[in-house]
Design a protein around this motif. Structure first.
Motif, mmCIF file in Angstrom:
data_model
loop_
_atom_site.group_PDB
_atom_site.id
_atom_site.type_symbol
_atom_site.label_atom_id
_atom_site.label_comp_id
_atom_site.label_asym_id
_atom_site.label_seq_id
_atom_site.Cartn_x
_atom_site.Cartn_y
_atom_site.Cartn_z
ATOM 1 N N GLY A 114 0.803 -1.229 0.000
ATOM 2 C CA GLY A 114 0.000 0.000 0.000
ATOM 3 C C GLY A 114 0.828 1.267 0.000
ATOM 4 O O GLY A 114 0.395 2.307 0.494
ATOM 5 N N SER A 115 2.044 1.198 -0.563
ATOM 6 C CA SER A 115 2.945 2.356 -0.517
ATOM 7 C C SER A 115 3.235 2.941 -1.877
ATOM 8 O O SER A 115 4.030 3.862 -1.998
ATOM 9 N N GLY A 320 -0.999 6.922 -5.986
ATOM 10 C CA GLY A 320 -1.412 8.109 -5.238
ATOM 11 C C GLY A 320 -2.367 7.785 -4.103
ATOM 12 O O GLY A 320 -2.471 6.625 -3.697
ATOM 13 N N PHE A 321 -3.027 8.795 -3.562
ATOM 14 C CA PHE A 321 -3.957 8.675 -2.428
ATOM 15 C C PHE A 321 -3.233 8.215 -1.163
ATOM 16 O O PHE A 321 -3.828 7.560 -0.303
ATOM 17 N N GLY A 322 -1.942 8.498 -1.054
ATOM 18 C CA GLY A 322 -1.121 8.018 0.062
ATOM 19 C C GLY A 322 0.103 7.327 -0.503
ATOM 20 O O GLY A 322 0.283 7.287 -1.717
ATOM 21 N N GLY A 323 0.951 6.820 0.381
ATOM 22 C CA GLY A 323 2.136 6.108 -0.081
ATOM 23 C C GLY A 323 3.374 6.983 -0.106
ATOM 24 O O GLY A 323 3.579 7.785 0.805
ATOM 25 N N CYS A 324 4.160 6.854 -1.175
ATOM 26 C CA CYS A 324 5.521 7.409 -1.170
ATOM 27 C C CYS A 324 5.726 8.615 -2.077
ATOM 28 O O CYS A 324 4.984 8.828 -3.032
ATOM 29 N N VAL A 325 6.790 9.340 -1.738
ATOM 30 C CA VAL A 325 7.281 10.445 -2.563
ATOM 31 C C VAL A 325 8.666 10.056 -3.055
ATOM 32 O O VAL A 325 9.441 9.442 -2.318
#
Ligand code: GLA
Length: 356
Positions: A114-115, A320-325
């Motif tokens: 979920g990342s 998207g909608f959360g996770g990593c940059v």
């Protein structure tokens, strides 16, 4: 613990076949793959490992370091459990002419789920590699990727594109994989030598199958219908005003401009121009926030702090909608920038660096 050790301790005999596949980070080109566009991912060190043996009965018995123990019948229908991936992989390998009754398997993972780092594609590719080995089936990496995508569509319920599976099956360490999702042509391009891509988790997770992803896909299909093109790959910005619905127009604008940005970024990577590459990463994030609306306050915070700390570019990566940059920074400033981000984004954590 690796998957072989987990297998032996759980099933009390050694596995016949083991394989692993890595997660990926996408450097640029988000939500373009299911529009037949362009993407630029690379591998991360985190991976999923699978060990397995054939069973004579039709049971799938699994043990996962992350999701625990489970057992299902190969013939029963999907139930939302992690063994659905195994049902799917077995089904498609049987279509290639190899009979599989049942399987014992053990799975270990270092890819955070979920990342936006493609843990499900890594699982699919590792599973398929292990089953191919088990059944002496020789499939091309791109064929394995296509089967992985089918598992996702038919057994998991996410209408994903092909990027994650192609990255996991075909990418190389320290090399960006430029992929044309229309014909699966690829080119590998070395990562910058004196700059590093860093992956930071924002601290908020997402679930890909939650519906938003499929919703975006439908919106872009609608946009192609309105523009009378087979996919948004073939659309241009000049025609955008033909789309009267504001939301659909924004979605289309993101995909069209993101494809342009992948082309530019690929060129900048080849020219070793990290400054310009960073700028298009920033534009990409802006487009995902404003037009595709897939960012979140947590992701935006990490992006803003990264830029203030000295990153040349920062953008959310994955669905998207959360996770990593993912951010691009001069390698010499690595420790300083990392420390600054972790201090100012208390929920964030460092995942990995991608180097030459
Ligand atoms: C997920 C999907 C990919 C791709 C990205 C967004 O990772 O699995 O196919 O669409 O989102 O770029």
């Amino acid at each position: 613990m690796n998957s072989q050790t987990l297998f032996k301790s759980h099933f009390q005999y050694p596995p016949t076949s083991s394989a692993k596949a890595h997660g990926r980070v996408n450097l640029i080109g988000e939500h373009t793959d299911y529009n037949n566009g362009f993407v630029l991912p690379t591998l991360i060190e985190q991976n999923i490992e699978v060990s397995m043996s054939l069973r004579d009965d039709s049971k799938i018995k699994g043990i996962s370091s992350e999701f625990g123990e489970n057992s299902v019948d190969m013939e029963s229908s999907t139930d939302g459990s992690w063994l659905d991936f195994v049902r799917g992989a077995s089904y498609y390998i049987q279509n290639e002419g190899c009979k599989i009754n049942g399987l014992d398997l053990a799975v270990t993972s270092s890819v955070p789920a979920g990342s936006g780092l493609s843990s499900s594609a890594a699982f699919e590719i590792a599973l398929l590699r292990a089953i191919c080995h088990l059944t002496s089936l020789d499939l091309k990496p791109s064929k394995i990727a296509e089967i992985g995508q089918l598992i996702e569509h038919q057994y998991i319920g996410t209408q994903c594109g092909i990027m994650d599976q192609m990255a996991s099956a075909c990418a190389e360490f320290g090399q960006a994989l430029y992929l044309d999702c229309q014909n699966l042509n690829t080119e590998t391009i070395p990562i910058f030598s004196d700059h590093t891509f860093m992956v930071i988790h924002s601290g908020s997770t997402r679930k890909l199958s939650e519906g938003k992803y499929n919703e975006r896909k439908k919106e872009t299909e609608l946009a192609s219908e309105i523009l009378n093109v087979s996919s948004l790959r073939n659309a241009t910005k000049d025609n955008l005003e033909l789309i009267k619905d504001g939301i659909i127009q924004k979605r289309a604008r993101h995909v069209i401009t993101e494809n342009e940005r992948v082309q530019k970024a690929t060129q900048y990577l080849k020219e070793d121009n990290a400054l310009k590459f960073g700028n298009v990463m920033n534009e990409s994030h802006q487009s995902m926030d404003d037009d595709y609306e897939i960012s979140s306050p947590e992701l935006n915070h990490v992006v803003n702090v990264s830029r203030r700390a000295g990153a040349l570019g920062a953008r959310l990566t994955g669905a998207g909608f959360g996770g990593c940059v993912v951010l691009l920074l001069p390698s010499a400033k690595n420790d300083e920038i990392k420390e600054n981000i972790l201090k100012n984004c208390p929920h964030s954590y460092w995942v990995t660096n991608i180097k030459h």
